[in-house]
Design an enzyme around this catalytic site. Structure first.
Site, PDB file in Angstrom:
ATOM      1  CG  MET A 352      -5.254  -7.189  32.354  1.00  0.00           C
ATOM      2  SD  MET A 352      -6.462  -7.494  31.055  1.00  0.00           S
ATOM      3  CE  MET A 352      -7.530  -6.062  31.254  1.00  0.00           C
ATOM      4  CG  ASP A 371       0.135  -9.311  42.960  1.00  0.00           C
ATOM      5  OD1 ASP A 371       0.353  -8.283  43.633  1.00  0.00           O
ATOM      6  OD2 ASP A 371      -0.859  -9.426  42.227  1.00  0.00           O
ATOM      7  CB  VAL A 428       1.213  -3.100  38.709  1.00  0.00           C
ATOM      8  CG1 VAL A 428       2.111  -4.332  38.727  1.00  0.00           C
ATOM      9  CG2 VAL A 428       1.929  -1.929  38.044  1.00  0.00           C
ATOM     10  CD  GLU A 430      -3.385   1.639  33.934  1.00  0.00           C
ATOM     11  OE1 GLU A 430      -3.661   2.401  33.005  1.00  0.00           O
ATOM     12  OE2 GLU A 430      -2.395   0.881  33.920  1.00  0.00           O
ATOM     13  CE  LYS A 435       0.420   1.375  34.862  1.00  0.00           C
ATOM     14  NZ  LYS A 435       0.332  -0.079  34.648  1.00  0.00           N
ATOM     15  CB  SER A 457      -6.236   0.614  29.396  1.00  0.00           C
ATOM     16  OG  SER A 457      -6.630   1.060  30.682  1.00  0.00           O
ATOM     17  CG  HIS A 478      -4.701  -2.021  25.900  1.00  0.00           C
ATOM     18  ND1 HIS A 478      -5.580  -1.236  25.190  1.00  0.00           N
ATOM     19  CD2 HIS A 478      -5.310  -2.321  27.065  1.00  0.00           C
ATOM     20  CE1 HIS A 478      -6.681  -1.065  25.906  1.00  0.00           C
ATOM     21  NE2 HIS A 478      -6.537  -1.726  27.052  1.00  0.00           N
TER      22      HIS A 478
END
Length: 755
Positions: A352, A371, A428, A430, A435, A457, A478
């Site tokens: 993503m 990252d 990153v 979920e 987060k 999401s 999103h």
């Protein structure tokens, strides 16, 4: 006579040039004004004895985008209170007026050429088809086509009749029935364009042809004026004696084969849902059996039938007008000045994040791709490199341009490299803890005015914003996977999100040339929340003992891209299980347990079936073979005994169930304030998770069914399947008042009222 929408001049050779050049528009369209002026120019050219021929062209790089669909919508709105017969007559008269205008020039006895400066779509191409000779500029990016079927219409300017008489039934099928465009070179190879020339040479080439045929045209006109019959070799094939349809007509063996096979193919590909394709086939079949002028009348009747119907109205409104309005900033705060993104900080270089980095760099945005370590960040850049390599191989981009795009992506593992970013997008894992850590570390490095967007999401934005010291600058952005192909971006407003953050997000989405919708915060937001009702309903039906193949076929028959079980595999069962548990924990007693919960739990925890990702889900995905439904689905404990054949629901029952549950949940989102604009609801549904495009979206679907009928359907399904189908208070109120979403809630400034 003065013109504003086009230019008219006559050169020393007596050749009149009609050049569309509409002020204030990047592309010409067929509007009320441009149509009127074009006919006036035609009349002027035909009446002037000094004019020996005509060239139709454009003063812009593109020729014409087609008919102004806003015009069609306005006409429908103006006729909304007329009886259906009167509305149909108005549409028919307007369409026949276009036919007479084009036919006037086409059969006027003067040679007419078109110089196609670039893209010519829909009515734009139909204008060119009504000229005797077509010269196109050599540009692989230019598109020539008739895309009307994509918005529920057929080419109503003679396209179904001229194209088939040029190319035959078989040769025109792809253009008419699928709306696929062609390049100028392909159009020449097919015989639709006579010359392809370099840019700047098109007008001269078109004039040279007119000049070469001017004398023959003069003789033809003289004979006709004297009362005789005459035809010129420059005129359209169907206006000359002995014309035969290429490949044969409807009753030629090849024609019979085409119509029999074509109807079957349409049924296979569209499940009979799309009215336009059926009307196109009928218009071609009927029209090819008649003289050309009568065939145009037949086409006008089929076009009128579509125009006064619900399907075309809904598709035009959502797929074109609403989509375009949202892309132009319909939901953007007016008081906030433009905020283009210059440097994007992309947190997370997985598929993503890498996809977001790619589409951003593609439009000139500098990207800092961060990252956990340098290797992971570099792999994310590698994803972009792979996509760019593919574009170069296909001739869609030069190697130098691809290198420049790739150079704009800077992989890193150092948060200090985010210091110059004006927009952050976090993608990153979920997990709230991860987060939180990423948000805090990022805010320690970024400038004070930087906007922070989360690509989550599932997790509510308001909750994630609590990790931020600047909640007014925190917003949900999103994306959908794969990012480079999916057109929609869902922007989520947290409780404290400010207008600057919204403006920044919308400006960014416009930069990357995607379609935004704006929704308010809730669990699952809008798209994930409503999409889940479709896949869950399929899972519940399976648990009830409904045949898996019936479930999947019924899902496709609604117009959804795939069946609910296959879509569950695509999303991943283990992700669905995780979201299911998190939602249940968050909602507590308010959570409605369904048979789908136990089914997903057993698939994931007992059988380790995660979906397409591990080639084991509701389907099996054998290497090198075709996917197939898992034969052991019926053995699951969560699946009840298979219903006997006579107790299996019909496909129609399941179709209504699948469409109703999604439309009902959309109405709930509207009632709860998750949605505030009908355009966001319908555009988001079609472009986000593929909700049946033929409906125009879930709210358009409710309006078309009618509120009273829709509430009755919900009540009937509630009795059969439980409270998840209970109609909301808003729906009941609207049913009592005879309201519709597009009459009660459409933005006052738009022309998107229901016809």
């Amino acid at each position: 006579m003065s013109f504003e929408q086009l230019r008219y001049d006559v050169d020393a050779d007596g050749i009149a040039t009609i050049a569309f050049d509409m002020p204030g528009r990047s592309m010409n369209v067929l509007s009320e004004d441009s149509i009127r002026e074009y006919e006036e120019a035609i009349d002027k050219a035909l009446a002037d004895d000094a004019v020996v021929g005509v060239v139709v062209t454009s003063g812009k790089d593109s020729f014409m985008a087609g008919a102004d669909l806003s015009m069609l919508e306005r006409q429908a709105k103006d006729a909304a209170n007329l009886p259906k017969e009167a509305r149909a007559q108005a549409v028919f008269d307007f369409t026949m007026g276009l036919h007479r205008m084009m036919r006037k020039l086409e059969a006027g006895g003067k040679p007419v050429a078109s110089a196609i400066t670039g893209t010519a779509l829909g009515g734009g191409l139909e204008l060119c088809l009504a000229t005797h000779y077509r010269v196109a500029v050599d540009n692989d990016k230019a598109q020539l086509g008739l895309p009307e079927c994509k918005v529920g219409l057929l080419p109503g300017g003679g396209g179904t009749q001229r194209l088939t008489r040029f190319l035959g039934v078989m040769g025109s099928a792809e253009t008419l029935l699928e709306g696929k465009p062609m390049s100028p070179k392909k159009a020449k190879a097919m015989g639709l364009v006579h010359e392809v020339v370099a840019k700047g040479e098109d007008l001269a080439a078109a004039k040279a042809w007119v000049k070469a045929n001017a004398e023959e045209g003069r003789k033809v006109r003289e004979k006709r004026a004297a009362g005789g019959k005459a035809e010129g070799s420059f005129e359209q094939p169907w206006d000359r004696k002995g014309f035969k349809i290429p490949g044969g007509g409807p009753y030629h063996p090849s024609g019979i084969q085409m119509f029999l096979g074509g109807n079957a193919m349409i049924r296979k590909n569209t499940y009979g849902l799309y009215e336009a394709q059926k009307e196109i086939m009928a218009a071609v079949y009927n029209g090819l059996q008649m003289p050309f002028d009568l065939a145009l009348k037949v086409e006008a009747r089929h076009f009128t039938k579509l125009m006064v119907g619900d399907q075309a109205r809904n598709m035009i409104r959502t797929l074109f007008l609403s989509k375009q309005a949202l892309e132009k900033g319909a939901r953007r705060p007016e008081a906030v000045p433009p905020q283009p993104t210059k440097v994007l900080g992309m947190l997370g270089a997985g598929m993503m994040g890498a996809g977001i980095a790619y589409v951003s760099a593609l439009v000139g945005i500098e990207v800092v791709l961060l990252d956990r370590d340098a290797d992971a960040a570099a792999r994310g850049k590698g994803y972009a490199e792979k996509l760019l390599t593919d574009r170069v191989k296909k001739g869609r981009m030069s190697q130098a341009d691809a290198d420049a795009v790739l150079a704009r992506i800077r992989p890193t593992a150092d948060y200090a490299d985010l210091k110059d970013c004006d927009l952050i997008i976090e993608a990153v894992f979920e997990d709230p803890g991860i987060k939180k850590d990423v948000t805090e570390r990022t805010e320690a490095a970024i400038p004070e005015g930087c906007i922070f967007g989360s690509n989550t999401s599932t997790l509510p934005i308001t909750g994630l914003a609590k990790n931020s010291k600047r909640p007014a600058q925190f917003i949900g952005i999103h994306f959908f996977s794969p990012v480079d192909k999916m057109p929609l971006v869902e922007i989520i407003m947290g409780k404290e999100t400010g207008p600057e953050a919204l403006a920044k997000a919308l400006d960014y989405v416009r930069q990357i040339r995607k379609t935004p919708i704006v929704v308010n915060d809730s669990r699952g937001f809008y798209t994930s929340r409503v999409f889940s009702t479709y896949v869950r309903e399929g899972q519940i039906a399976l648990a009830e003992g409904v045949t898996p193949a019936l479930i999947e076929n019924a899902g496709r028959m609604t117009g959804m891209p795939r069946g609910p079980l296959e879509l569950t595999d695509d999303v991943a069962l283990d992700l669905a299980h995780k979201v299911q548990k998190a939602t249940r924990a968050a909602l507590g007693e308010a959570y409605q347990v369904t048979p789908a919960d136990a089914l997903i739990e057993e698939m994931v925890e007992t059988h380790q079936r995660f979906g397409r990702k591990n080639a084991r889900g509701f389907y099996e995905y054998p290497e090198g073979g075709k996917k197939r439904l898992w034969p052991d689905l019926g053995t699951l404990k969560a699946v009840g005994p298979r219903l006997p054949e006579e107790e299996q629901p019909s496909a129609e029952d399941l179709k209504q169930r699948f469409l109703t549950i999604q439309a009902l949940e959309t109405a709930r989102c509207f009632e709860e304030g998750v949605l505030e604009d009908v355009r966001d609801a319908d555009v988001g549904a079609i472009f986000g998770w593929g909700f049946a495009p033929w409906t125009g979206g879930p709210l358009s679907y409710i309006d078309t069914v009618g509120l009273q009928e829709f509430v009755a359907r919900c009540e009937a399904l509630e009795k059969l399947h439980g409270p998840r189908f209970a109609p909301t208070p808003l729906l009941r109120e609207m049913a009592e008042k005879g309201d519709r979403f597009y009459s009660r809630f459409a933005p006052a400034e738009s022309d998107q009222q229901a016809a």
